[in-house]
Design an enzyme around this catalytic site. Structure first.
Site, PDB file in Angstrom:
ATOM      1  CG  ASN A  11     -70.166 -64.909  23.704  1.00 42.36           C
ATOM      2  OD1 ASN A  11     -69.566 -64.738  24.769  1.00 42.36           O
ATOM      3  ND2 ASN A  11     -71.221 -64.187  23.354  1.00 42.36           N
ATOM      4  CE  LYS A  13     -74.187 -65.828  24.842  1.00 40.78           C
ATOM      5  NZ  LYS A  13     -75.525 -65.555  24.443  1.00 40.78           N
ATOM      6  CG  HIS A  99     -73.146 -60.197  22.477  1.00 38.93           C
ATOM      7  ND1 HIS A  99     -74.340 -60.331  23.145  1.00 38.93           N
ATOM      8  CD2 HIS A  99     -72.918 -61.386  21.862  1.00 38.93           C
ATOM      9  CE1 HIS A  99     -74.812 -61.554  22.956  1.00 38.93           C
ATOM     10  NE2 HIS A  99     -73.963 -62.212  22.181  1.00 38.93           N
ATOM     11  CD  GLU A 101     -76.269 -62.260  25.809  1.00 39.54           C
ATOM     12  OE1 GLU A 101     -75.110 -62.489  26.182  1.00 39.54           O
ATOM     13  OE2 GLU A 101     -77.001 -63.130  25.294  1.00 39.54           O
ATOM     14  CD  GLU A 168     -74.335 -62.968  17.867  1.00 38.93           C
ATOM     15  OE1 GLU A 168     -74.129 -64.169  18.040  1.00 38.93           O
ATOM     16  OE2 GLU A 168     -74.305 -62.145  18.787  1.00 38.93           O
ATOM     17  N   GLY A 174     -79.976 -67.510  21.866  1.00 44.17           N
ATOM     18  CA  GLY A 174     -80.424 -68.314  23.010  1.00 44.17           C
ATOM     19  C   GLY A 174     -81.862 -68.799  22.942  1.00 44.17           C
ATOM     20  CB  SER A 211     -80.233 -70.560  18.140  1.00 47.59           C
ATOM     21  OG  SER A 211     -80.835 -69.907  19.218  1.00 47.59           O
TER      22      SER A 211
HETATM   23  P1  PGA Z   1     -76.339 -68.624  21.365  1.00 48.07           P
HETATM   24  O1  PGA Z   1     -75.549 -67.242  21.611  1.00 48.07           O
HETATM   25  O2  PGA Z   1     -75.500 -69.435  20.416  1.00 48.07           O
HETATM   26  O3  PGA Z   1     -76.438 -69.247  22.730  1.00 48.07           O
HETATM   27  O4  PGA Z   1     -77.651 -68.276  20.780  1.00 48.07           O
HETATM   28  C1  PGA Z   1     -74.926 -66.577  20.576  1.00 48.07           C
HETATM   29  C2  PGA Z   1     -74.334 -65.294  21.086  1.00 48.07           C
HETATM   30  O5  PGA Z   1     -74.897 -64.696  21.999  1.00 48.07           O
HETATM   31  O6  PGA Z   1     -73.300 -64.830  20.597  1.00 48.07           O
END
Ligand code: PGA
Length: 250
Positions: A11, A13, A99, A101, A168, A174, A211
């Site tokens: 991903n 983003k 997601h 976000e 998640e 993150g 992460s």
């Molecule tokens: P990250 O993001 O691996 O940077 O924690 C995972 C995600 O948002 O799908």
């Protein structure tokens, strides 16, 4: 870990520009190595890079996904929106929905459900993200939160074959923090048991995201029956991504 395909969903983003496409060469090389044929790699770049990615991954077994789609399936006066039909037309096969976000930007379970139904009608595979926030984890209600998300996002969805579930925990995305492996084992198992009861398809794919990095992958791969990982930050640096894939499989 399962002994079937292992998914590595990258991903990206809102990262990457036209020069970034050259930073996936080592991943392409790995994808062609028979030793890693179990790795099912899906790149989800920003929409602006889809075309470059398609050119780049031609003649490989890497797939392409989008990071969201509109709930209206075809066309409409929705400035800034991109529909499942438009994604399908350019060759996209997967779409990340729900997601955290996107949820933070206003997606409710009800809206995510509409998006899922539209995307399924267009024969896209769904990567449905679910997960609790830190307050909910501390209260001990993580699975209840996830169950509610699953119930509401998957309303009227009878066939779960094209749906991958990405667990998640929001507080893990993150931040560098992950759940301890026994708690992760438990919630993955709870999700699997719950969905097995709900669906005729008993091969539900459940991924972990949040992460993931080359260090913690050695623990994460021990989670029983996990089908892969949704990877944000670590998927944007090819050698780190390659390292994660290698460590998961060998
Ligand atoms: P990250 O993001 O691996 O940077 O924690 C995972 C995600 O948002 O799908």
């Amino acid at each position: 870990m399962t002994n079937t395909n292992i998914y590595f969903i990258a991903n990206w983003k809102m990262f990457g520009d036209l020069t970034s496409i050259n930073t996936i060469n080592n991943v392409i090389k790995l994808s062609k190595n028979k030793k890693f044929k179990k790795a099912k790699i899906v790149y989800c770049p920003p929409y602006t890079l889809l075309n470059e990615f398609f050119k780049k991954i031609k003649n490989t077994n890497i797939s392409i996904g989008a990071q969201d789609c509109h709930e209206v399936q075809e066309f409409g006066a929705f400035t800034g929106g991109i529909s499942a039909s438009q994604l399908k037309q350019v060759g996209v096969n997967y779409v990340i929905l729900g997601h955290s976000e996107r949820r933070a930007a206003g997606d409710t379970n009800k809206k995510i459900n509409k998006k899922i139904i539209s995307a399924l009608k267009k024969k896209l595979n769904i990567i449905l993200c679910v997960g609790e926030n830190l307050k909910e984890r501390k209260k001990g209600i993580s699975f209840n939160v996830v169950k509610k998300q699953l119930d509401n996002c998957l309303k009227q969805v009878k066939n779960l074959k094209p749906v991958l579930i990405a667990y998640e925990p929001i507080w893990s995305i993150g931040t560098g923090k992950i759940l301890n492996i026994s708690d992760l084992n438990l919630i993955i198992k709870q999700i699997r048991i719950y969905l097995n009861k709900k669906s005729k398809n008993k091969n539900i794919k459940i991924l972990y995201g949040g992460s993931v990095n080359p260090k913690n992958i050695l623990d994460l791969k021990k989670v029983s029956n996990i089908n892969g990982f949704l990877i944000g930050n670590s998927s944007q640096k090819q050698n780190i991504f390659v390292d994660i894939i290698k460590k998961s499989i060998i």
